[in-house]
Design an enzyme around this catalytic site. Sequence first.
Site, PDB file in Angstrom:
ATOM      1  N   ASP A 219       0.882  -1.184  -0.010  1.00 20.91           N
ATOM      2  CA  ASP A 219       0.036  -0.007  -0.011  1.00 20.91           C
ATOM      3  C   ASP A 219       0.872   1.417   0.102  1.00 20.91           C
ATOM      4  OD1 ASP A 219      -1.713   2.041   0.522  1.00 20.91           O
ATOM      5  OD2 ASP A 219      -2.798   1.007   2.005  1.00 20.91           O
ATOM      6  N   TYR A 244      -5.466  11.074  -3.360  1.00 20.06           N
ATOM      7  CA  TYR A 244      -5.890  12.062  -2.554  1.00 20.06           C
ATOM      8  C   TYR A 244      -5.087  12.696  -1.686  1.00 20.06           C
ATOM      9  CZ  TYR A 244      -7.954   8.717   0.596  1.00 20.06           C
ATOM     10  OH  TYR A 244      -8.186   7.325   1.246  1.00 20.06           O
ATOM     11  N   ARG A 393      -0.414  14.165  14.334  1.00 18.46           N
ATOM     12  CA  ARG A 393       0.464  13.914  13.313  1.00 18.46           C
ATOM     13  C   ARG A 393       0.527  15.186  12.230  1.00 18.46           C
ATOM     14  NH1 ARG A 393      -1.916   9.349   8.885  1.00 18.46           N
ATOM     15  NH2 ARG A 393      -3.404  11.075   8.909  1.00 18.46           N
TER      16      ARG A 393
END
Length: 434
Positions: A219, A244, A393
């Site tokens: 991934d 995206y 994050r």
Amino acid sequence: MDTPADRKGGLRIPSVIGHRCASTLTLADLEAMDRDDPLRTLRDAFMLADGVVYLDGNSLGALPRETPTRLQQVAAGQWGQDLVRSWTAHDWIGAPQRVGDKIARLIGAGAGEVVVSDSTSVNLFKLLAAACRLRPGRSVILSEPGNFPNDLYVAQGLQGLSNGRIELRLVPANQIEAAVDERVAVVLLTHVHYKSAAVHDMARIAARAHAQGALTLWDLSHSTGAVPVDLNAAQADFAVGCGYKYLNGGPGAPAYLFVAQRHQAATASPITGWLGHARPFDFVDDYAPAPGIARFLAGSHPILGIAALEVGVDLMLRADAQCRVDKSRALSELFVALVESRCDGQGLELASPRDPQARGSHVAFRNAQAYAVMQALIARGVIGDFRAPDLMRFGFAPLYNRHTDIWHAVETLRDVLQTAAWDRPEFRQRHTVT
């Protein structure tokens, strides 16, 4: 686009910033770094609100300025004027392969090995099923606990459909290679971990998997466009990724999948849709797979979504690949150094690898009040995100983030922590999307 001298002059941070010298940096120093940045002009290609420091491009990329115009052209001009003729006149039918070939250049794949199609989840299901079919005598999908939950959920769904024949086995990241045995059909891993940003050694894991007769599926959603990816050099078998994040294709952008050329003739998609047929416009009853990567198409592809994604991919291809990687690492290292220097004693703990070579293009810090602190930051125009249970994050998009963005983000973080500005009821109220 630039010369080696330009790159050296513009990206001089990664190996020289440490705790001590970070404390001597000034805003003027970072302004000078921005002036020398060979990617600086690409920032103007994005619509970024004044007063906002956007450090969440690892979750949703910023809007390219050209995208609304392109969508208007495709919607009003092609769809509005040429209607169904656009499938031929504007090559709508070839859009998945055309944009796939562009993405291939970002991930070390060849022409005809990548196609834009469906969502990451659907593509992951296709490739997991295809990999298991290629290894019919094996029953294990091997992954790690804490992998992106969506990937594990898709694997669990395939496990359920198999009536127990397929098993999802989870082992800690540092035990993956040792756990590959004669029962493993495919190793499923996220190249850059969605929380910690830890990077797996793709080539080493692939070599171990192949030595044991297994396949690999990667991934790349937190990798493509931000960190080095060379699928063919690493002998990767399959890969998926979203459109995206760093590719700036917009919310819900179509995803892409990679199938190595050596596997394509023997590999079948479990979703045998009509556009994956060898002759879709013959409209025959029985399915026959298209040659090559096209067999992994299914239903009609989302033309508006692919048009938006292509704008973002084209922007990414305008940037020198090494410049992108160097700047990504420079920004993340600068962020870590400034946070640890200027926010010392404020209850922050680095939850990402310290070595920038082992880290993707985002950084996670642990804090007991992480959710409320992030909400306070967002209220002040510094946008990152929260991941349960206690991580903040911060993502760094090399095409549009500046060194001065890092300064302003850290100064805001320091103030929020020192003044306990996060300690308000509205910042503790959990939203559905975090």
